[in-house]
Enzyme design. Structure first.
Site, PDB file in Angstrom:
ATOM      1  CB  CYS A 113      43.935  62.819  18.829  1.00  0.00           C
ATOM      2  SG  CYS A 113      43.943  64.632  18.788  1.00  0.00           S
ATOM      3  CG  ASP A 171      37.637  30.014  30.007  1.00  0.00           C
ATOM      4  OD1 ASP A 171      38.342  29.114  29.508  1.00  0.00           O
ATOM      5  OD2 ASP A 171      37.328  31.048  29.401  1.00  0.00           O
ATOM      6  CE1 TYR A 198      40.921  18.815  37.090  1.00  0.00           C
ATOM      7  CE2 TYR A 198      40.765  21.204  37.137  1.00  0.00           C
ATOM      8  CZ  TYR A 198      41.216  20.037  36.534  1.00  0.00           C
ATOM      9  OH  TYR A 198      41.977  20.114  35.389  1.00  0.00           O
ATOM     10  CB  CYS A 206      40.831  68.790  19.548  1.00  0.00           C
ATOM     11  SG  CYS A 206      41.969  67.594  18.807  1.00  0.00           S
ATOM     12  CG  ASP A 231      53.234  42.991  51.978  1.00  0.00           C
ATOM     13  OD1 ASP A 231      52.969  41.812  51.663  1.00  0.00           O
ATOM     14  OD2 ASP A 231      52.700  43.976  51.443  1.00  0.00           O
ATOM     15  CB  SER A 242      40.394  17.126  26.141  1.00  0.00           C
ATOM     16  OG  SER A 242      40.332  16.201  25.070  1.00  0.00           O
ATOM     17  CD  GLU A 295      34.789  18.551  39.631  1.00  0.00           C
ATOM     18  OE1 GLU A 295      34.941  18.563  40.865  1.00  0.00           O
ATOM     19  OE2 GLU A 295      35.493  17.863  38.878  1.00  0.00           O
ATOM     20  CE  LYS A 331      32.916  24.719  27.119  1.00  0.00           C
ATOM     21  NZ  LYS A 331      33.834  24.491  26.005  1.00  0.00           N
ATOM     22  CD  GLU A 385      49.543  44.290  61.486  1.00  0.00           C
ATOM     23  OE1 GLU A 385      49.714  44.574  62.682  1.00  0.00           O
ATOM     24  OE2 GLU A 385      48.477  43.823  61.027  1.00  0.00           O
ATOM     25  CB  CYS A 429      43.409  66.742  22.248  1.00  0.00           C
ATOM     26  SG  CYS A 429      41.969  65.664  22.133  1.00  0.00           S
ATOM     27  CG  ASP A 433      46.910  43.482  52.265  1.00  0.00           C
ATOM     28  OD1 ASP A 433      46.524  42.417  52.787  1.00  0.00           O
ATOM     29  OD2 ASP A 433      46.327  44.026  51.315  1.00  0.00           O
ATOM     30  CE  LYS A 473      35.493  22.359  30.086  1.00  0.00           C
ATOM     31  NZ  LYS A 473      36.228  23.557  29.683  1.00  0.00           N
ATOM     32  CB  CYS A 485      40.590  64.375  17.387  1.00  0.00           C
ATOM     33  SG  CYS A 485      40.247  64.314  19.160  1.00  0.00           S
TER      34      CYS A 485
END
Length: 668
Positions: A424, A118, A225, A409, A38, A83, A114, A312, A36, A430, A34, A116, A406
């Site tokens: 608290c 979220d 997709y 304490c 960067d 949709s 395939e 679903k 190198e 505490c 990482d 789905k 609490c």
């Protein structure tokens, strides 16, 4: 370096970075570290700043963000992003299959299945192989142009490879990987903020952030997709998926072509539990007729295509007994109620405890110890109680009375206006708060004392040796050597780690203090602006909110923290121990204070300065360079090719717009 040399170097760096990026995100292969990677990216960014004429829209430097968008333009989709109809049973899918067969009038057909995901649906437009626009689904007809934010998602190619159509849309789902979501919530809890509820909403909010640099830090990902457009050269959906892969897109390899509805159901059954092993949340399966010609023949209803349906999965839940409620105390004093459950198997793991969030949630659920409760995995990551089986409740069960003191304490709890969480008030006495503050202080992003750990902090506290971070710097060899499990070498290593932490940069120290809402990024902003702790301690509200990205809530928290004399005393003890409480200046380059107190925004290309040189010149004369135009800005230094939007905003706000020559006159 000549322009020709710079052009060649930028091209070579771009090629290397794109290659390593593709290997990492598409092939799970890390050919360099990482660090190198960067360093290559940093070198490219510096060269592009020096030679802005060679900074192209598809440069890998776009991945780090930095563009601030105050309002997102509305874009109409060329093809609506409709949709899908949802189904929840085998019978509904079989009905869908019968409708497809009827619509195709005896033709043979196959399905493409395939998972789905979220997340948040995106439309990516490519022209001549270059990403030119990224748009949210919105209402399906029009969405928001979030191109600058989309470019920070490293798995989305900025330039395509292979044989690509001249213009087309690639559509996919942006998401936040599970491990990123868990880490983000952990970071929020550390600075006293409420954790996010789920990864999907967090992804949506991230994509609408105004600062693309902040989006880049969230490390979103995206699975593609589908393709849309004219003359894209595919006859089936499966061909489109293969084409996306060849063009360099990130496509989940979980798809399958099915010859009939029976194979579709087999695919659904196979992935019902296997999907829980994936690095993101899934909530179902998408089934599509594979042939594009047949898709066109079947057509659409007013809301959804007739050739596709989403199945679903039912949210996996379980019913178990609520055995009790315990209360955890965090570093900031926040009280978190936890449901103690009769162990139950849920989504492949045994769940014994679940979050109840706060008193409001307990009241909303009307919980009683002994209830039969429904438990789900929130986003299939974190278990939570979602309801009560009232039919199983017996008369003797009593409503839960939220604690007033609490559990650690015994101190009274406070509830701040506008917040659902109880705290608290015994911040200095505490035990969980004390140990939590020390654990926060020594973590890697803070003081990075890796020779200390939770167990050792507990031992030191129990022995009465450490009750605040400053006490660590008073420890002697004999103090440590007496601890269980410590010998000469381990004792010396612990003390050496504490000693080395004195050289920790001031921004890390400021984060380590544990001021509520002051995370790592905020600490860096404050350290850069104020330079030392004393300036922050005496800063008033107006001074604090004048710092870019410091809002009212953060400013109020900082003021409250330093109004407590014990916190100021703690800072003085750390300072006396040798902990760095100011920004270390390698050398003082300031040549005058003629720009003292003045703020500048730089935009465009200049004849006699690179952007870094102009920034250095401003700082050398006591000025400050910021990133955003606001009413508090003193000067906008305008070069060639400056965007008209910046000029227009500066003019509206009455900001002084000066040329390169006028800037030279200011400092001379």
């Amino acid at each position: 370096m000549t322009k020709e040399e710079a052009h060649q170097e930028i091209a070579e760096l771009t090629k290397k970075i794109n290659y390593y990026n593709e290997q990492y995100y598409l092939h799970d292969t890390s050919e360099i570290s990482d660090y190198e990677f960067d360093m290559l990216l940093e070198k490219l960014i510096k060269l592009e700043d020096q030679f802005p004429e060679y900074k192209y829209p598809d440069s890998p430097s776009q991945r780090v963000g930095g563009t601030v968008t105050k309002a997102f333009d509305t874009v109409y989709h060329k093809t609506p992003m409709l949709s899908l109809s949802n189904s929840y049973s085998k019978e509904e899918l079989e009905d869908f299959d019968r409708r497809v067969a009827k619509g195709l009038q005896g033709q043979s057909y196959e399905y493409f299945c395939e998972l789905k995901f979220d997340g948040v649906a995106l439309s990516l437009t490519y022209e001549n192989g270059v990403l030119v626009r990224g748009v949210t689904r919105g209402d399906g007809v029009r969405g928001d142009d979030i191109t600058n934010n989309v470019k920070t998602i490293r798995s989305i190619p900025l330039r395509l490879k292979g044989d690509y159509p001249l213009e087309f849309e690639a559509r996919g789902e942006a998401f936040m990987p599970n491990h990123v979501f868990v880490r983000l919530n952990k970071d929020r809890i550390e600075v006293g903020e409420e954790p996010y509820a789920n990864a999907r909403n967090t992804t949506s909010g991230t994509l609408k952030m105004q600062d693309s640099a902040a989006v880049a830090k969230r490390k979103l990902d995206c699975y593609l997709y589908s393709m849309a457009g004219e003359n894209i050269g595919v006859k089936t959906h499966s061909e489109a998926i293969e084409k996306l892969i060849k063009l360099g897109f990130n496509v989940s390899k979980t798809f399958r072509k099915c010859t009939n509805i029976g194979e579709v159901l087999d695919y659904i059954n196979e992935w019902e539990h296997k999907r829980l092993e994936l690095p993101l949340i899934t909530d179902g399966i998408v089934i599509k007729v594979n042939s594009i010609a047949q898709q066109e023949q079947l057509g659409f209803t007013a809301k959804s295509p007739r050739w596709a349906m989403a199945y679903k999965y039912k949210s996996e839940n379980a019913v178990t007994t609520l055995k009790g409620i315990t209360y955890q105390v965090g570093r900031t004093g926040a009280i978190t109620p936890v449901a103690e459950l009769e162990p139950v198997l849920l989504a492949g793991t045994t769940v014994k405890r679940a979050s109840l969030h706060n008193a409001n949630e307990i009241q909303r659920l009307d919980l009683r110890v002994g209830d039969m409760v429904f438990v789900e995995k929130g986003g299939e990551i974190i278990p939570k109680v979602t309801g009560v089986d009232l039919t199983a409740r017996t008369p003797e069960l009593k409503p839960v009375n939220y604690i007033k003191r609490c559990p650690a304490c015994g101190s009274e709890l406070d509830r701040y206006e506008g917040e659902a969480v109880h705290y608290c008030r015994n911040t200095k006495g505490c035990p969980p708060q004390i140990k939590g503050r020390i654990e926060h202080f020594i973590q890697r992003k803070a003081m990075d004392i890796n020779s200390l750990g939770e167990r050792t902090i507990h031992l030191l506290y129990e022995k009465g040796l450490v009750k605040s971070p400053a006490d660590l710097y008073d420890l002697s060899f004999d103090d440590v050597y007496q601890l269980e499990g410590f010998k000469e070498l381990s004792s010396n290593n612990l003390l050496k780690g504490i000693e080395l932490s004195k050289d920790t940069p001031f921004a890390n120290v400021l984060f380590a203090l544990g001021i509520r809402y002051v995370g790592k990024t905020v600490a860096e902003k404050l350290a850069s602006h104020f330079k030392n702790i004393d300036n922050i301690i005496v800063a008033d509200f107006d001074t604090l909110i004048a710092v870019p990205e410091i809002g009212e809530r953060i400013a109020s928290s900082i003021i409250r923290f330093f109004e407590d004399p014990s916190n100021v005393e703690e800072v003085e003890r750390l300072k006396a121990a040798g902990v760095s409480m100011e920004v270390a200046e390698s050398e003082n380059t300031q040549v005058s204070d003629v720009l003292e107190g003045k703020t500048f925004v730089i935009s465009g290309v200049f004849d006699n300065y690179s952007r870094d040189e102009l920034k250095a010149a401003i700082q050398d004369h006591g000025g400050k360079v910021i990133s955003a135009i606001s009413g508090r800005l003193d000067y906008l230094v305008a070069g060639d090719k400056m965007g008209p939007a910046k000029r227009e905003k500066a003019e509206q706000l009455g900001v002084n717009i000066i040329s390169e020559a006028e800037f030279d006159a200011l400092i001379k």
